[in-house]
Design an enzyme around this catalytic site. Structure first.
Site, PDB file in Angstrom:
ATOM      1  N   GLU A  14       0.625  -0.922   0.328  1.00 53.90           N
ATOM      2  CA  GLU A  14       0.394   0.248  -0.003  1.00 53.90           C
ATOM      3  C   GLU A  14       1.039   1.387   0.125  1.00 53.90           C
ATOM      4  O   GLU A  14       1.587   2.159   1.005  1.00 53.90           O
ATOM      5  CB  GLU A  14      -1.018   0.055   1.069  1.00 53.90           C
ATOM      6  CG  GLU A  14      -1.884  -1.435   1.474  1.00 53.90           C
ATOM      7  CD  GLU A  14      -2.930  -1.274   2.242  1.00 53.90           C
ATOM      8  OE1 GLU A  14      -2.832  -0.042   3.270  1.00 53.90           O
ATOM      9  OE2 GLU A  14      -3.946  -1.851   2.251  1.00 53.90           O
ATOM     10  N   GLU A  59      -5.170  -8.856   0.494  1.00 61.52           N
ATOM     11  CA  GLU A  59      -5.923  -8.729   1.996  1.00 61.52           C
ATOM     12  C   GLU A  59      -7.404  -8.586   1.370  1.00 61.52           C
ATOM     13  O   GLU A  59      -7.839  -8.130   0.862  1.00 61.52           O
ATOM     14  CB  GLU A  59      -5.291  -7.170   2.683  1.00 61.52           C
ATOM     15  CG  GLU A  59      -3.793  -7.407   3.743  1.00 61.52           C
ATOM     16  CD  GLU A  59      -3.579  -6.029   4.411  1.00 61.52           C
ATOM     17  OE1 GLU A  59      -3.809  -4.841   4.585  1.00 61.52           O
ATOM     18  OE2 GLU A  59      -2.728  -5.991   3.894  1.00 61.52           O
TER      19      GLU A  59
HETATM   20  C1  BGP Z   1      -4.193  -1.864   5.217  1.00 61.24           C
HETATM   21  C2  BGP Z   1      -2.569  -2.253   5.708  1.00 61.24           C
HETATM   22  C3  BGP Z   1      -2.524  -3.021   7.055  1.00 61.24           C
HETATM   23  C4  BGP Z   1      -4.077  -3.518   8.251  1.00 61.24           C
HETATM   24  C5  BGP Z   1      -5.548  -3.350   7.489  1.00 61.24           C
HETATM   25  C6  BGP Z   1      -6.720  -3.132   8.117  1.00 61.24           C
HETATM   26  O1  BGP Z   1      -4.391  -0.966   4.873  1.00 61.24           O
HETATM   27  O2  BGP Z   1      -1.843  -2.891   4.721  1.00 61.24           O
HETATM   28  O3  BGP Z   1      -1.249  -2.904   7.549  1.00 61.24           O
HETATM   29  O4  BGP Z   1      -3.201  -2.372   8.826  1.00 61.24           O
HETATM   30  O5  BGP Z   1      -5.595  -2.012   6.791  1.00 61.24           O
HETATM   31  O6  BGP Z   1      -6.557  -1.270   8.878  1.00 61.24           O
HETATM   32  P1  BGP Z   1      -6.256  -0.783  10.279  1.00 61.24           P
HETATM   33  O7  BGP Z   1      -5.519  -1.467  10.852  1.00 61.24           O
HETATM   34  O8  BGP Z   1      -6.274   0.786  10.178  1.00 61.24           O
HETATM   35  O9  BGP Z   1      -7.945  -0.849  10.734  1.00 61.24           O
END
Ligand code: BGP
Length: 464
Positions: free
Chosen positions: A166, A365
Site C-alpha cells: 500500500e 488482504e
Molecule cells: C491495511 C494495511 C494493514 C492493516 C489493515 C487493516 O491498510 O496494509 O497494515 O493495518 O489495513 O487496517 P487498520 O489496521 O487500519 O484497521
C-alpha cells in the site's frame, strides 16, 4: 452450490513485521518512525499501546507457524522490517535479524507454508526519516540497496517478493491527512513521496530480475474501486475517474504498465508540483514492471462531482477535484467505519482482466476489524466470529465468480493471521483468525473463523 477454486489456490493470510514482531532487549533492531512516534506521543495510540511488544511474534513464531498449519495456510505474507535488518537504514546488517528471518522462513517452508515477503510496510527507519524519508533521493538509493541485501540473504528460500504494501498510505497518511508520522499535509511533498516510492519499487524489481533468481516480484496495492453517485451523470463519472487516478492508478499504472495516468500528470503539472527526478527515472519505471500483483480490498470509494466550494486560499488537496459521496443505506463495518461492499472485489478483478493485461494477481488482504470480540467468547473458550465467516465467504463468492469469468486470481489471503497491532488503532479492532490475549502473555486461541478457514482450504472451496 459448491464454490470451488482452481487447483493450487493460495490460502492464507497477511501480516507485517512492525505489526507483529515486537522488540526484545538486545535484538539489535533500530528505530522506525512508529517506534519513535510512540515513544514521543503515546497518547496518539489507542489505549496507549505501542509497537514495542506487538504480538511477540519475534519470540513465538514457532508456535505461530503451527497455528497457521491448524488454520489451513499454504502461504503467508509478512514483511522484513528494514529497521531490524539494517538498523540505521544503510550500512551494517544486524546478524540477529538475519538469523531470525532465516529461521522464521525455514519454519514456514518446513511446514508446507510458502513465505510471501514484502520489503516495506510503512516502517521507515528513523535514521532515514531524519534525512527526509521518502522525500529524499537518498532513501530511494538506500531502499534499493536494502532490497538487494534481502534478495541475497533470503532469495534462495523466498520466491515471492513484494516491493511495498500500500504505497499510497505513506502518501495519504504521512503527507496529506496527518494520520501517520510525520503528520504533514502538503500535496507537493505527497507527490514527491509517491514518485520516490514508485521509483524505489522499479529499482528493486530491476535488481531482482538482474540477480538471476527464479522467483517473482510484485507490489501490493490497496485498490478502492471508485463508484460515481450517478453513473448517468457525466460530472459524477468524471469526478470518480479523477479519484481513481489519485488513489488507485497513481501506483497501479506505473507498477503494471510503467507509466503514470495522464490526468494525474496533467493535474500535477497544472499545480506546479512535478516531482524532482533524474535523467532516466521514467525509463526505469517504464522498463521494470511487476510480475505479480497483490490486491488489498476493504472498501469502495463513493464519489460525486464537486459541490462544496474550493477554498482557493488553502493549499491544494485531492478533494479539490471531487466530493466524497455518503451513500444512503450502505452496509457498514461500524467499528472501522468502512463500507462493506462485497461486489467491489469482483469489479476490481475484472478491471485487472480487461485493462491491465489480466496479469497474475491475488487477493493479498481482505478482512473485518471488530472491537471487543471478547463478547463472542463461548464456553468452549473460542471466539465465535460468525460475522467474519460471513464476510470472508461473501467476498470469496465474488472472487470465485471473477475467476469463472476469466480473472487471473491465484489466491486469497485474509488480513490477518493473529490479532495484531494496527498503527494508531493499536489493538482496538481485531482482525485475526486467531485471538491474542494481551492480558495473558499474548496467548493465542484459534477463533471459529480459523477452524472454518481450514475446511475451506482443505476442500479448496465451500458450500455457498
Ligand atoms: C491495511 C494495511 C494493514 C492493516 C489493515 C487493516 O491498510 O496494509 O497494515 O493495518 O489495513 O487496517 P487498520 O489496521 O487500519 O484497521
Amino acid at each position: 452450490m459448491k464454490v470451488q477454486f482452481p487447483e493450487n489456490f493460495w490460502w492464507g493470510s497477511a501480516a507485517s513485521g512492525p505489526q507483529t514482531e515486537g522488540r526484545v532487549a538486545g535484538d539489535g533492531k533500530g528505530e522506525n518512525i512508529f517506534d519513535y512516534w510512540y515513544a514521543k506521543e503515546p497518547e496518539k495510540f489507542f489505549n496507549q499501546v505501542g509497537p514495542d511488544k506487538a504480538s511477540e511474534v519475534y519470540l513465538k513464531y514457532k508456535e505461530d507457524v503451527q497455528l497457521m498449519v491448524q488454520t489451513g495456510h499454504n502461504s503467508f505474507r509478512t514483511s522484513i522490517q528494514w529497521s531490524r535488518l539494517i538498523p540505521d537504514g544503510t550500512g551494517a546488517v544486524n546478524p540477529q535479524a538475519v538469523a531470525f528471518y532465516n529461521d522464521y522462513f525455514d519454519e514456514l517452508i518446513n511446514n508446507g507454508i510458502e513465505p510471501f515477503i514484502n520489503l516495506y510496510h510503512f516502517d521507515m527507519p528513523m535514521a532515514l526519516q531524519e534525512k527526509g524519508g521518502w522525500l529524499a533521493r537518498e532513501t530511494v538509493d538506500a531502499y534499493a540497496e536494502y532490497a538487494k541485501q534481502c534478495f541475497e540473504l533470503f532469495g534462495a528460500k523466498v520466491k515471492k517478493w513484494f516491493t511495498h504494501n500500500e504505497p499510497i498510505v505513506p502518501v495519504e497518511a504521512g503527507y496529506l491527512y496527518q494520520l501517520h508520522y510525520p503528520e504533514k499535509s502538503n500535496m507537493k511533498q505527497a507527490v514527491q513521496v509517491g514518485f520516490n516510492e514508485a521509483l524505489a519499487s522499479a529499482l528493486a524489481i530491476k535488481a531482482y530480475h538482474e540477480s538471476g533468481q527464479t522467483g517473482q516480484i510484485g507490489i501490493i496495492l490497496n485498490l478502492t474501486p471508485s463508484y460515481p453517485r450517478d453513473s448517468n451523470n457525466s460530472e459524477d463519472v468524471r469526478a470518480a475517474e479523477i479519484a481513481d487516478a489519485f488513489f488507485n492508478r497513481s501506483f497501479l499504472d506505473p507498477a503494471v504498465k510503467g507509466i503514470f495516468p495522464e490526468e494525474l500528470v496533467k493535474i500535477v503539472k497544472e499545480l506546479d508540483m512535478v516531482p524532482e527526478m533524474q535523467g532516466d527515472d521514467l525509463d526505469i519505471i517504464k522498463n521494470n514492471t511487476v510480475d505479480l500483483l497483490g490486491v488489498n480490498y476493504y472498501q469502495p470509494r463513493r464519489i460525486k462531482a464537486k459541490e462544496t466550494p474550493v477554498d482557493s486560499t488553502a493549499a491544494p488537496m485531492p478533494e479539490n477535484y471531487f466530493d466524497v459521496y455518503d451513500m444512503p443505506g450502505k452496509k457498514m463495518n461500524p467499528y472501522r467505519g468502512w463500507e462493506i461492499y462485497e461486489k467491489g472485489i469482483y469489479d476490481l478483478l475484472l478491471n485487472l482482466r480487461d485493462n491491465y493485461g489480466n496479469l497474475p494477481c491475488f487477493i493479498s488482504e481482505n478482512g473485518m476489524g471488530v472491537e471487543n470480540e471478547q463478547r463472542f467468547l463461548g464456553e468452549d473458550g473460542m471466539i465465535h466470529d460468525d460475522y467474519r465467516i460471513e464476510f470472508v465467504s461473501e467476498h470469496l463468492k465474488y472472487v470465485h465468480q471473477a475467476i469463472q469469468e476469466g480473472a487471473n486470481c491465484l489466491g486469497y489471503h485474509m488480513w490477518t493471521c493473529m490479532d495484531n497491532w494496527s498503527w494508531t488503532n493499536a489493538y482496538k479492532n481485531r482482525y485475526g483468525f486467531i485471538s491474542v490475549d494481551l492480558e495473558n502473555d499474548r496467548q493465542r486461541t484459534i477463533k471459529k473463523s480459523g477452524h472454518w478457514f481450514k475446511q475451506v482450504s482443505e476442500n479448496n472451496g465451500f458450500e455457498g
